[in-house]
Design an enzyme around this catalytic site. Structure first.
Site, PDB file in Angstrom:
ATOM      1  N   ARG A 123     -28.321  23.115  46.710  1.00  0.00           N
ATOM      2  CA  ARG A 123     -26.899  23.044  46.323  1.00  0.00           C
ATOM      3  C   ARG A 123     -26.225  21.751  46.781  1.00  0.00           C
ATOM      4  O   ARG A 123     -25.018  21.694  46.975  1.00  0.00           O
ATOM      5  CB  ARG A 123     -26.116  24.245  46.853  1.00  0.00           C
ATOM      6  CG  ARG A 123     -26.593  25.554  46.266  1.00  0.00           C
ATOM      7  CD  ARG A 123     -25.510  26.602  46.275  1.00  0.00           C
ATOM      8  NE  ARG A 123     -26.012  27.814  45.656  1.00  0.00           N
ATOM      9  CZ  ARG A 123     -26.663  28.766  46.313  1.00  0.00           C
ATOM     10  NH1 ARG A 123     -26.863  28.666  47.605  1.00  0.00           N
ATOM     11  NH2 ARG A 123     -27.075  29.826  45.668  1.00  0.00           N
ATOM     12  N   LYS A 145     -21.740   9.579  38.275  1.00  0.00           N
ATOM     13  CA  LYS A 145     -22.278  10.266  37.093  1.00  0.00           C
ATOM     14  C   LYS A 145     -23.783  10.357  37.262  1.00  0.00           C
ATOM     15  O   LYS A 145     -24.458   9.347  37.437  1.00  0.00           O
ATOM     16  CB  LYS A 145     -21.952   9.484  35.816  1.00  0.00           C
ATOM     17  CG  LYS A 145     -20.553   9.732  35.293  1.00  0.00           C
ATOM     18  CD  LYS A 145     -20.387   9.138  33.905  1.00  0.00           C
ATOM     19  CE  LYS A 145     -18.980   9.357  33.392  1.00  0.00           C
ATOM     20  NZ  LYS A 145     -18.755   8.667  32.107  1.00  0.00           N
ATOM     21  N   GLU A 187     -22.683  -5.244  30.608  1.00  0.00           N
ATOM     22  CA  GLU A 187     -21.756  -4.359  31.334  1.00  0.00           C
ATOM     23  C   GLU A 187     -20.798  -5.171  32.214  1.00  0.00           C
ATOM     24  O   GLU A 187     -19.667  -4.766  32.440  1.00  0.00           O
ATOM     25  CB  GLU A 187     -22.531  -3.344  32.192  1.00  0.00           C
ATOM     26  CG  GLU A 187     -23.400  -2.367  31.417  1.00  0.00           C
ATOM     27  CD  GLU A 187     -22.625  -1.178  30.836  1.00  0.00           C
ATOM     28  OE1 GLU A 187     -21.399  -1.133  30.967  1.00  0.00           O
ATOM     29  OE2 GLU A 187     -23.286  -0.304  30.233  1.00  0.00           O
ATOM     30  N   LYS A 229     -14.728  -0.955  38.793  1.00  0.00           N
ATOM     31  CA  LYS A 229     -15.208   0.401  38.510  1.00  0.00           C
ATOM     32  C   LYS A 229     -14.638   1.379  39.528  1.00  0.00           C
ATOM     33  O   LYS A 229     -14.180   2.475  39.173  1.00  0.00           O
ATOM     34  CB  LYS A 229     -16.734   0.463  38.519  1.00  0.00           C
ATOM     35  CG  LYS A 229     -17.226   1.880  38.270  1.00  0.00           C
ATOM     36  CD  LYS A 229     -18.447   2.002  37.456  1.00  0.00           C
ATOM     37  CE  LYS A 229     -18.647   3.462  37.058  1.00  0.00           C
ATOM     38  NZ  LYS A 229     -19.907   3.733  36.433  1.00  0.00           N
ATOM     39  N   GLU A 239     -13.273  11.738  34.436  1.00  0.00           N
ATOM     40  CA  GLU A 239     -13.054  11.260  33.068  1.00  0.00           C
ATOM     41  C   GLU A 239     -12.160  12.171  32.230  1.00  0.00           C
ATOM     42  O   GLU A 239     -12.520  12.624  31.157  1.00  0.00           O
ATOM     43  CB  GLU A 239     -14.394  11.029  32.349  1.00  0.00           C
ATOM     44  CG  GLU A 239     -14.236  10.079  31.168  1.00  0.00           C
ATOM     45  CD  GLU A 239     -15.562   9.558  30.639  1.00  0.00           C
ATOM     46  OE1 GLU A 239     -16.440   9.181  31.428  1.00  0.00           O
ATOM     47  OE2 GLU A 239     -15.698   9.519  29.412  1.00  0.00           O
ATOM     48  N   ARG A 243     -10.967   6.818  32.848  1.00  0.00           N
ATOM     49  CA  ARG A 243     -12.384   6.465  33.031  1.00  0.00           C
ATOM     50  C   ARG A 243     -13.054   6.159  31.694  1.00  0.00           C
ATOM     51  O   ARG A 243     -14.019   5.412  31.635  1.00  0.00           O
ATOM     52  CB  ARG A 243     -13.130   7.579  33.773  1.00  0.00           C
ATOM     53  CG  ARG A 243     -14.553   7.183  34.113  1.00  0.00           C
ATOM     54  CD  ARG A 243     -15.178   8.037  35.193  1.00  0.00           C
ATOM     55  NE  ARG A 243     -16.535   7.592  35.444  1.00  0.00           N
ATOM     56  CZ  ARG A 243     -17.268   7.939  36.477  1.00  0.00           C
ATOM     57  NH1 ARG A 243     -16.780   8.755  37.383  1.00  0.00           N
ATOM     58  NH2 ARG A 243     -18.495   7.479  36.627  1.00  0.00           N
ATOM     59  N   ASN A 247     -16.033   2.946  28.787  1.00  0.00           N
ATOM     60  CA  ASN A 247     -16.901   3.098  27.621  1.00  0.00           C
ATOM     61  C   ASN A 247     -16.536   2.133  26.498  1.00  0.00           C
ATOM     62  O   ASN A 247     -16.912   2.356  25.344  1.00  0.00           O
ATOM     63  CB  ASN A 247     -16.862   4.535  27.104  1.00  0.00           C
ATOM     64  CG  ASN A 247     -17.621   5.469  28.025  1.00  0.00           C
ATOM     65  OD1 ASN A 247     -18.564   5.048  28.684  1.00  0.00           O
ATOM     66  ND2 ASN A 247     -17.188   6.703  28.090  1.00  0.00           N
ATOM     67  N   HIS A 250     -19.051   1.410  23.830  1.00  0.00           N
ATOM     68  CA  HIS A 250     -20.144   2.384  23.947  1.00  0.00           C
ATOM     69  C   HIS A 250     -20.265   3.326  22.747  1.00  0.00           C
ATOM     70  O   HIS A 250     -21.341   3.851  22.494  1.00  0.00           O
ATOM     71  CB  HIS A 250     -19.993   3.205  25.231  1.00  0.00           C
ATOM     72  CG  HIS A 250     -20.436   2.462  26.467  1.00  0.00           C
ATOM     73  ND1 HIS A 250     -19.843   1.292  26.881  1.00  0.00           N
ATOM     74  CD2 HIS A 250     -21.416   2.714  27.370  1.00  0.00           C
ATOM     75  CE1 HIS A 250     -20.439   0.876  27.988  1.00  0.00           C
ATOM     76  NE2 HIS A 250     -21.397   1.721  28.306  1.00  0.00           N
ATOM     77  N   HIS A 254     -23.823   3.697  21.310  1.00  0.00           N
ATOM     78  CA  HIS A 254     -24.604   4.937  21.257  1.00  0.00           C
ATOM     79  C   HIS A 254     -25.135   5.174  19.850  1.00  0.00           C
ATOM     80  O   HIS A 254     -26.271   5.628  19.672  1.00  0.00           O
ATOM     81  CB  HIS A 254     -23.758   6.126  21.733  1.00  0.00           C
ATOM     82  CG  HIS A 254     -23.441   6.064  23.196  1.00  0.00           C
ATOM     83  ND1 HIS A 254     -22.324   6.638  23.753  1.00  0.00           N
ATOM     84  CD2 HIS A 254     -24.097   5.467  24.232  1.00  0.00           C
ATOM     85  CE1 HIS A 254     -22.305   6.395  25.067  1.00  0.00           C
ATOM     86  NE2 HIS A 254     -23.358   5.698  25.364  1.00  0.00           N
ATOM     87  N   HIS A 268     -29.780  -0.851  26.255  1.00  0.00           N
ATOM     88  CA  HIS A 268     -28.425  -0.292  26.353  1.00  0.00           C
ATOM     89  C   HIS A 268     -27.361  -1.392  26.511  1.00  0.00           C
ATOM     90  O   HIS A 268     -26.367  -1.428  25.779  1.00  0.00           O
ATOM     91  CB  HIS A 268     -28.339   0.694  27.522  1.00  0.00           C
ATOM     92  CG  HIS A 268     -26.961   1.236  27.728  1.00  0.00           C
ATOM     93  ND1 HIS A 268     -26.372   2.136  26.860  1.00  0.00           N
ATOM     94  CD2 HIS A 268     -26.023   0.973  28.682  1.00  0.00           C
ATOM     95  CE1 HIS A 268     -25.144   2.412  27.273  1.00  0.00           C
ATOM     96  NE2 HIS A 268     -24.910   1.717  28.376  1.00  0.00           N
TER      97      HIS A 268
HETATM   98  N1  GLY Z   1     -20.744   4.342  32.839  1.00  0.00           N
HETATM   99  C1  GLY Z   1     -19.451   4.830  32.595  1.00  0.00           C
HETATM  100  C2  GLY Z   1     -18.907   5.653  33.714  1.00  0.00           C
HETATM  101  O1  GLY Z   1     -19.476   5.672  34.792  1.00  0.00           O
HETATM  102  O2  GLY Z   1     -17.905   6.288  33.539  1.00  0.00           O
END
Ligand code: GLY
Length: 373
Positions: A123, A145, A187, A229, A239, A243, A247, A250, A254, A268
Protein backbone atom coordinates in the site's frame (compact mmCIF):
# COMPACT_ATOMS: atom_id res chain seq x y z
CA UNK A 1 29.27 23.40 -11.16
CA UNK A 2 27.45 23.10 -7.86
CA UNK A 3 24.40 20.92 -7.30
CA UNK A 4 21.17 22.90 -7.43
CA UNK A 5 17.90 22.08 -5.71
CA UNK A 6 14.35 22.66 -6.83
CA UNK A 7 12.02 22.07 -3.90
CA UNK A 8 8.55 20.74 -4.72
CA UNK A 9 6.44 22.03 -1.80
CA UNK A 10 3.61 19.52 -1.57
CA UNK A 11 3.06 19.52 2.18
CA UNK A 12 3.74 16.10 3.70
CA UNK A 13 4.67 14.87 0.20
CA UNK A 14 7.25 17.63 -0.42
CA UNK A 15 10.58 16.64 -1.95
CA UNK A 16 13.74 17.96 -3.55
CA UNK A 17 14.90 17.61 -7.12
CA UNK A 18 18.70 17.71 -7.05
CA UNK A 19 20.30 18.72 -10.33
CA UNK A 20 24.00 18.61 -11.15
CA UNK A 21 27.02 16.64 -12.24
CA UNK A 22 28.17 13.38 -10.64
CA UNK A 23 24.98 12.74 -8.67
CA UNK A 24 24.99 8.99 -9.38
CA UNK A 25 28.36 8.68 -7.65
CA UNK A 26 27.03 10.75 -4.74
CA UNK A 27 23.71 8.88 -4.51
CA UNK A 28 24.58 7.22 -1.19
CA UNK A 29 25.23 10.54 0.53
CA UNK A 30 22.03 11.97 -0.98
CA UNK A 31 19.82 9.05 0.05
CA UNK A 32 21.34 7.81 3.35
CA UNK A 33 19.34 10.16 5.60
CA UNK A 34 16.08 8.69 4.23
CA UNK A 35 16.87 5.10 5.11
CA UNK A 36 15.95 3.31 8.35
CA UNK A 37 18.31 0.51 7.27
CA UNK A 38 21.18 0.77 4.73
CA UNK A 39 19.58 -1.25 1.94
CA UNK A 40 17.63 -0.28 -1.22
CA UNK A 41 15.95 -2.00 -4.18
CA UNK A 42 16.90 -0.72 -7.64
CA UNK A 43 14.55 -1.14 -10.61
CA UNK A 44 16.17 -0.48 -13.97
CA UNK A 45 16.39 -1.72 -17.56
CA UNK A 46 19.18 -3.52 -19.37
CA UNK A 47 20.56 -0.67 -21.51
CA UNK A 48 20.60 1.81 -18.65
CA UNK A 49 22.05 -0.83 -16.30
CA UNK A 50 24.95 -1.43 -18.69
CA UNK A 51 25.76 2.28 -18.76
CA UNK A 52 25.04 3.45 -15.20
CA UNK A 53 24.27 0.72 -12.66
CA UNK A 54 27.86 0.18 -11.51
CA UNK A 55 28.31 3.92 -10.87
CA UNK A 56 25.08 4.08 -8.87
CA UNK A 57 25.89 0.99 -6.82
CA UNK A 58 29.39 2.27 -6.07
CA UNK A 59 27.87 5.60 -5.04
CA UNK A 60 25.52 3.79 -2.65
CA UNK A 61 28.25 1.52 -1.30
CA UNK A 62 30.42 4.57 -0.56
CA UNK A 63 27.79 5.44 2.06
CA UNK A 64 27.53 1.82 3.27
CA UNK A 65 24.24 1.13 1.44
CA UNK A 66 23.73 -2.31 -0.09
CA UNK A 67 21.31 -2.89 -2.94
CA UNK A 68 19.40 -5.54 -4.86
CA UNK A 69 18.64 -4.94 -8.53
CA UNK A 70 15.98 -6.03 -10.99
CA UNK A 71 16.79 -5.12 -14.58
CA UNK A 72 13.93 -5.43 -17.07
CA UNK A 73 13.92 -5.33 -20.88
CA UNK A 74 14.25 -1.82 -22.33
CA UNK A 75 11.31 -0.31 -24.17
CA UNK A 76 7.67 0.67 -23.76
CA UNK A 77 6.42 -2.96 -23.60
CA UNK A 78 7.96 -3.24 -20.12
CA UNK A 79 5.43 -0.64 -18.89
CA UNK A 80 2.72 -3.29 -18.84
CA UNK A 81 0.75 -5.55 -16.48
CA UNK A 82 3.51 -8.17 -16.98
CA UNK A 83 6.25 -5.68 -16.12
CA UNK A 84 4.29 -4.52 -13.08
CA UNK A 85 3.77 -8.07 -11.86
CA UNK A 86 7.48 -8.81 -12.21
CA UNK A 87 8.46 -5.63 -10.39
CA UNK A 88 6.04 -6.06 -7.48
CA UNK A 89 6.65 -9.79 -7.01
CA UNK A 90 10.40 -9.16 -7.09
CA UNK A 91 10.15 -6.36 -4.48
CA UNK A 92 8.13 -8.68 -2.25
CA UNK A 93 10.56 -11.57 -2.78
CA UNK A 94 13.37 -9.22 -1.77
CA UNK A 95 11.40 -8.49 1.41
CA UNK A 96 11.37 -4.77 0.76
CA UNK A 97 9.60 -3.27 3.73
CA UNK A 98 7.16 -0.38 4.06
CA UNK A 99 9.89 1.97 5.35
CA UNK A 100 12.41 1.01 2.63
CA UNK A 101 13.13 2.96 -0.52
CA UNK A 102 12.90 1.83 -4.15
CA UNK A 103 15.20 3.50 -6.66
CA UNK A 104 13.99 3.96 -10.25
CA UNK A 105 17.10 4.13 -12.45
CA UNK A 106 16.10 4.84 -16.04
CA UNK A 107 13.97 6.91 -18.38
CA UNK A 108 10.22 7.49 -18.36
CA UNK A 109 9.29 3.81 -18.74
CA UNK A 110 11.20 2.69 -15.65
CA UNK A 111 10.22 5.79 -13.66
CA UNK A 112 6.51 5.29 -14.37
CA UNK A 113 6.62 1.54 -13.72
CA UNK A 114 8.77 1.68 -10.57
CA UNK A 115 6.67 4.58 -9.28
CA UNK A 116 3.44 2.62 -9.75
CA UNK A 117 4.93 -0.56 -8.26
CA UNK A 118 6.00 1.56 -5.26
CA UNK A 119 2.53 3.11 -5.01
CA UNK A 120 0.82 -0.26 -4.63
CA UNK A 121 3.47 -2.47 -2.97
CA UNK A 122 2.49 -2.85 0.70
CA UNK A 123 0.00 0.00 0.00
CA UNK A 124 2.82 2.38 -0.76
CA UNK A 125 6.57 2.60 -0.26
CA UNK A 126 8.80 5.60 -0.92
CA UNK A 127 10.75 5.81 -4.14
CA UNK A 128 13.60 7.87 -5.53
CA UNK A 129 13.72 8.83 -9.17
CA UNK A 130 17.14 8.72 -10.83
CA UNK A 131 16.16 9.80 -14.36
CA UNK A 132 18.66 8.96 -17.09
CA UNK A 133 17.01 10.59 -20.11
CA UNK A 134 16.53 14.30 -20.68
CA UNK A 135 12.80 13.69 -21.07
CA UNK A 136 12.62 11.97 -17.69
CA UNK A 137 14.74 14.66 -16.00
CA UNK A 138 12.55 17.54 -17.15
CA UNK A 139 9.15 15.87 -17.13
CA UNK A 140 8.26 12.33 -16.10
CA UNK A 141 10.41 12.03 -12.94
CA UNK A 142 8.76 15.07 -11.35
CA UNK A 143 5.10 15.42 -10.39
CA UNK A 144 4.12 11.92 -9.32
CA UNK A 145 2.34 10.55 -12.37
CA UNK A 146 3.03 6.81 -12.37
CA UNK A 147 1.43 3.98 -14.29
CA UNK A 148 1.42 1.42 -17.06
CA UNK A 149 -0.06 0.99 -20.54
CA UNK A 150 -2.93 -1.41 -21.27
CA UNK A 151 -4.50 -2.84 -24.42
CA UNK A 152 -6.66 0.28 -24.47
CA UNK A 153 -3.85 2.79 -24.58
CA UNK A 154 -0.91 4.43 -22.85
CA UNK A 155 -0.88 5.41 -19.16
CA UNK A 156 -4.48 4.34 -18.60
CA UNK A 157 -3.80 2.57 -15.31
CA UNK A 158 -1.79 4.30 -12.62
CA UNK A 159 -1.64 6.44 -9.52
CA UNK A 160 -0.40 9.80 -8.36
CA UNK A 161 2.54 8.83 -6.15
CA UNK A 162 5.15 11.51 -5.58
CA UNK A 163 8.81 10.49 -5.36
CA UNK A 164 10.65 11.27 -2.13
CA UNK A 165 13.71 12.59 -3.97
CA UNK A 166 14.80 13.08 -7.59
CA UNK A 167 18.49 12.93 -8.56
CA UNK A 168 19.01 14.44 -12.03
CA UNK A 169 22.64 13.75 -12.92
CA UNK A 170 23.58 15.98 -15.85
CA UNK A 171 26.55 13.74 -16.76
CA UNK A 172 24.30 10.80 -17.72
CA UNK A 173 22.93 12.89 -20.60
CA UNK A 174 26.30 12.36 -22.34
CA UNK A 175 25.32 8.75 -23.03
CA UNK A 176 22.14 9.70 -24.95
CA UNK A 177 22.10 9.51 -28.73
CA UNK A 178 21.63 12.92 -30.40
CA UNK A 179 18.14 11.77 -31.42
CA UNK A 180 17.15 10.88 -27.84
CA UNK A 181 18.61 14.13 -26.53
CA UNK A 182 16.61 16.18 -29.05
CA UNK A 183 13.46 14.20 -28.29
CA UNK A 184 13.88 15.23 -24.63
CA UNK A 185 14.52 18.78 -25.78
CA UNK A 186 10.98 18.72 -27.22
CA UNK A 187 9.72 18.71 -23.61
CA UNK A 188 12.21 21.43 -22.58
CA UNK A 189 11.16 23.85 -25.30
CA UNK A 190 7.53 23.09 -24.45
CA UNK A 191 8.00 24.86 -21.09
CA UNK A 192 9.17 28.04 -22.85
CA UNK A 193 6.20 27.90 -25.19
CA UNK A 194 3.60 27.22 -22.51
CA UNK A 195 4.57 29.58 -19.73
CA UNK A 196 7.83 31.48 -19.95
CA UNK A 197 8.68 33.44 -23.07
CA UNK A 198 12.05 34.57 -21.66
CA UNK A 199 13.00 30.88 -21.33
CA UNK A 200 12.07 30.42 -25.01
CA UNK A 201 14.29 33.45 -25.84
CA UNK A 202 17.09 31.85 -23.79
CA UNK A 203 16.66 28.52 -25.61
CA UNK A 204 16.81 30.24 -28.98
CA UNK A 205 20.23 31.58 -27.98
CA UNK A 206 21.57 28.62 -26.00
CA UNK A 207 19.78 25.56 -27.45
CA UNK A 208 22.43 24.67 -30.06
CA UNK A 209 25.35 24.85 -27.56
CA UNK A 210 23.32 22.81 -25.09
CA UNK A 211 22.65 20.10 -27.68
CA UNK A 212 26.37 20.15 -28.53
CA UNK A 213 27.13 19.19 -24.91
CA UNK A 214 27.55 22.31 -22.73
CA UNK A 215 26.86 20.98 -19.23
CA UNK A 216 26.24 24.28 -17.47
CA UNK A 217 23.57 25.12 -20.06
CA UNK A 218 22.06 21.63 -19.74
CA UNK A 219 21.86 21.97 -15.96
CA UNK A 220 20.23 25.39 -16.28
CA UNK A 221 17.67 24.12 -18.80
CA UNK A 222 16.80 21.18 -16.52
CA UNK A 223 16.56 23.48 -13.49
CA UNK A 224 14.21 25.97 -15.17
CA UNK A 225 12.07 23.18 -16.64
CA UNK A 226 11.77 21.38 -13.29
CA UNK A 227 10.97 24.65 -11.50
CA UNK A 228 8.19 25.35 -14.00
CA UNK A 229 6.83 21.84 -13.66
CA UNK A 230 6.97 22.08 -9.88
CA UNK A 231 5.08 25.39 -9.90
CA UNK A 232 2.29 23.89 -12.00
CA UNK A 233 2.12 20.59 -10.08
CA UNK A 234 1.90 22.44 -6.77
CA UNK A 235 -1.03 24.48 -8.12
CA UNK A 236 -2.83 21.42 -9.49
CA UNK A 237 -1.35 18.09 -8.41
CA UNK A 238 -4.11 15.84 -9.77
CA UNK A 239 -4.77 17.71 -13.04
CA UNK A 240 -8.12 19.29 -12.36
CA UNK A 241 -7.06 22.43 -14.25
CA UNK A 242 -3.68 24.06 -14.89
CA UNK A 243 -1.65 20.85 -15.00
CA UNK A 244 -3.21 20.16 -18.41
CA UNK A 245 -1.03 23.01 -19.71
CA UNK A 246 1.89 20.58 -19.49
CA UNK A 247 0.16 18.72 -22.29
CA UNK A 248 0.81 21.47 -24.86
CA UNK A 249 1.26 19.65 -28.17
CA UNK A 250 0.35 16.29 -26.60
CA UNK A 251 -3.13 15.82 -28.11
CA UNK A 252 -1.59 15.94 -31.59
CA UNK A 253 1.38 13.92 -30.35
CA UNK A 254 -0.75 11.10 -28.94
CA UNK A 255 -2.65 10.81 -32.24
CA UNK A 256 0.62 10.72 -34.19
CA UNK A 257 2.13 8.15 -31.83
CA UNK A 258 -0.95 5.94 -32.25
CA UNK A 259 -0.83 6.43 -36.04
CA UNK A 260 2.82 5.36 -36.13
CA UNK A 261 2.19 2.35 -33.88
CA UNK A 262 4.26 3.74 -30.96
CA UNK A 263 7.31 2.73 -32.99
CA UNK A 264 10.66 4.42 -33.39
CA UNK A 265 9.28 6.19 -36.46
CA UNK A 266 8.29 8.85 -33.94
CA UNK A 267 9.69 9.21 -30.42
CA UNK A 268 7.41 10.79 -27.83
CA UNK A 269 9.43 14.01 -27.57
CA UNK A 270 9.53 14.30 -31.37
CA UNK A 271 5.76 14.04 -31.43
CA UNK A 272 5.57 16.73 -28.72
CA UNK A 273 7.67 19.10 -30.86
CA UNK A 274 5.53 18.51 -33.96
CA UNK A 275 2.41 18.75 -31.78
CA UNK A 276 3.53 22.12 -30.37
CA UNK A 277 4.13 23.47 -33.89
CA UNK A 278 0.63 22.27 -34.86
CA UNK A 279 -0.92 23.75 -31.70
CA UNK A 280 0.62 27.14 -32.48
CA UNK A 281 -0.55 26.94 -36.10
CA UNK A 282 -4.12 26.16 -34.98
CA UNK A 283 -3.86 28.96 -32.38
CA UNK A 284 -2.87 31.46 -35.07
CA UNK A 285 -5.60 30.33 -37.49
CA UNK A 286 -8.14 30.55 -34.65
CA UNK A 287 -7.11 34.14 -33.97
CA UNK A 288 -5.67 33.35 -30.52
CA UNK A 289 -2.07 34.35 -31.38
CA UNK A 290 -0.22 36.15 -34.15
CA UNK A 291 1.00 34.35 -37.28
CA UNK A 292 4.60 35.21 -36.28
CA UNK A 293 4.41 32.86 -33.25
CA UNK A 294 4.06 29.55 -35.15
CA UNK A 295 6.77 30.71 -37.58
CA UNK A 296 9.12 31.42 -34.67
CA UNK A 297 8.34 28.06 -33.03
CA UNK A 298 9.03 26.18 -36.27
CA UNK A 299 12.20 28.17 -36.96
CA UNK A 300 13.67 27.24 -33.56
CA UNK A 301 12.78 23.56 -33.87
CA UNK A 302 14.36 23.50 -37.33
CA UNK A 303 17.51 25.28 -36.10
CA UNK A 304 17.81 22.52 -33.49
CA UNK A 305 17.55 19.89 -36.24
CA UNK A 306 14.31 18.55 -34.78
CA UNK A 307 11.32 16.99 -36.46
CA UNK A 308 8.96 19.95 -36.89
CA UNK A 309 6.27 19.07 -39.44
CA UNK A 310 4.09 16.09 -40.38
CA UNK A 311 6.36 15.87 -43.45
CA UNK A 312 9.26 14.91 -41.15
CA UNK A 313 7.57 11.66 -40.04
CA UNK A 314 8.75 8.74 -42.20
CA UNK A 315 6.29 6.23 -43.69
CA UNK A 316 2.55 6.42 -44.23
CA UNK A 317 0.16 8.43 -42.10
CA UNK A 318 -3.64 8.20 -42.09
CA UNK A 319 -5.72 11.11 -43.43
CA UNK A 320 -6.76 14.18 -41.44
CA UNK A 321 -10.13 12.70 -40.41
CA UNK A 322 -8.47 9.59 -39.03
CA UNK A 323 -5.96 11.70 -37.09
CA UNK A 324 -8.83 13.82 -35.71
CA UNK A 325 -10.60 10.67 -34.61
CA UNK A 326 -7.43 9.47 -32.83
CA UNK A 327 -7.25 12.86 -31.08
CA UNK A 328 -10.73 12.14 -29.71
CA UNK A 329 -9.20 9.35 -27.56
CA UNK A 330 -7.29 11.97 -25.57
CA UNK A 331 -7.56 11.93 -21.76
CA UNK A 332 -8.55 15.61 -21.88
CA UNK A 333 -11.93 14.71 -23.41
CA UNK A 334 -14.73 15.69 -21.01
CA UNK A 335 -18.35 14.70 -21.76
CA UNK A 336 -17.27 13.82 -25.30
CA UNK A 337 -15.72 17.24 -25.92
CA UNK A 338 -12.03 17.56 -26.69
CA UNK A 339 -10.14 20.31 -24.86
CA UNK A 340 -7.09 21.81 -26.51
CA UNK A 341 -4.04 23.56 -25.13
CA UNK A 342 -3.82 26.68 -27.27
CA UNK A 343 -1.57 29.76 -27.01
CA UNK A 344 -2.16 33.51 -26.94
CA UNK A 345 1.57 34.00 -27.51
CA UNK A 346 4.82 32.13 -26.94
CA UNK A 347 4.81 31.62 -23.16
CA UNK A 348 1.02 32.01 -22.75
CA UNK A 349 -0.81 28.72 -23.14
CA UNK A 350 -4.40 28.16 -22.04
CA UNK A 351 -6.94 25.33 -22.03
CA UNK A 352 -10.05 25.64 -24.20
CA UNK A 353 -12.76 23.52 -25.75
CA UNK A 354 -13.48 26.38 -28.14
CA UNK A 355 -11.48 25.23 -31.15
CA UNK A 356 -13.09 24.59 -34.52
CA UNK A 357 -12.55 21.00 -35.69
CA UNK A 358 -12.59 22.43 -39.22
CA UNK A 359 -9.47 24.51 -38.51
CA UNK A 360 -7.73 21.51 -36.96
CA UNK A 361 -8.70 19.33 -39.93
CA UNK A 362 -7.41 21.94 -42.39
CA UNK A 363 -4.07 22.37 -40.59
CA UNK A 364 -3.62 18.57 -40.51
CA UNK A 365 -4.67 18.17 -44.16
CA UNK A 366 -2.20 20.86 -45.26
CA UNK A 367 0.59 19.24 -43.25
CA UNK A 368 -0.21 15.84 -44.78
CA UNK A 369 -0.37 17.32 -48.30
CA UNK A 370 3.10 18.84 -47.80
CA UNK A 371 4.41 15.26 -47.34
CA UNK A 372 3.71 14.42 -50.96
CA UNK A 373 4.85 17.67 -52.63
N1 GLY B 1 3.73 14.93 -18.24
C1 GLY B 1 2.64 15.75 -17.90
C2 GLY B 1 2.36 15.79 -16.44
O1 GLY B 1 3.16 15.33 -15.65
O2 GLY B 1 1.34 16.30 -16.05
Amino acid sequence: MSIQTVHVPLGDRAYDVRIGRGLLAKAGAEIARMLPRPHVAILTEDRVAAAHLDTLKAGLEAAGITSATLSLAPGETTKSWDGLTRAVEWLLSERIERQDVVIALGGGVIGDLAGFASAIMRRGVRFVQVPTSLLAQVDSSVGGKTGINTLHGKNLVGAFHQPSLVLADIDVLDTLSPRDFLAGYGEVVKYGMLGKSDFFDWLEINGPAMAAGDKALRAEAVRVSVQMKSDIVVRDETEQGDRALLNLGHTFCHALEAATGYSDRLLHGEGVAIGCALAFEVSARSGFCSQEDPSRVRAHLKTMGMKTDLADIPGDLPDADALLSLMGQDKKVIAGQLRFIMARAIGEAFVTADVSPEIVRKVLAEGLAARTT
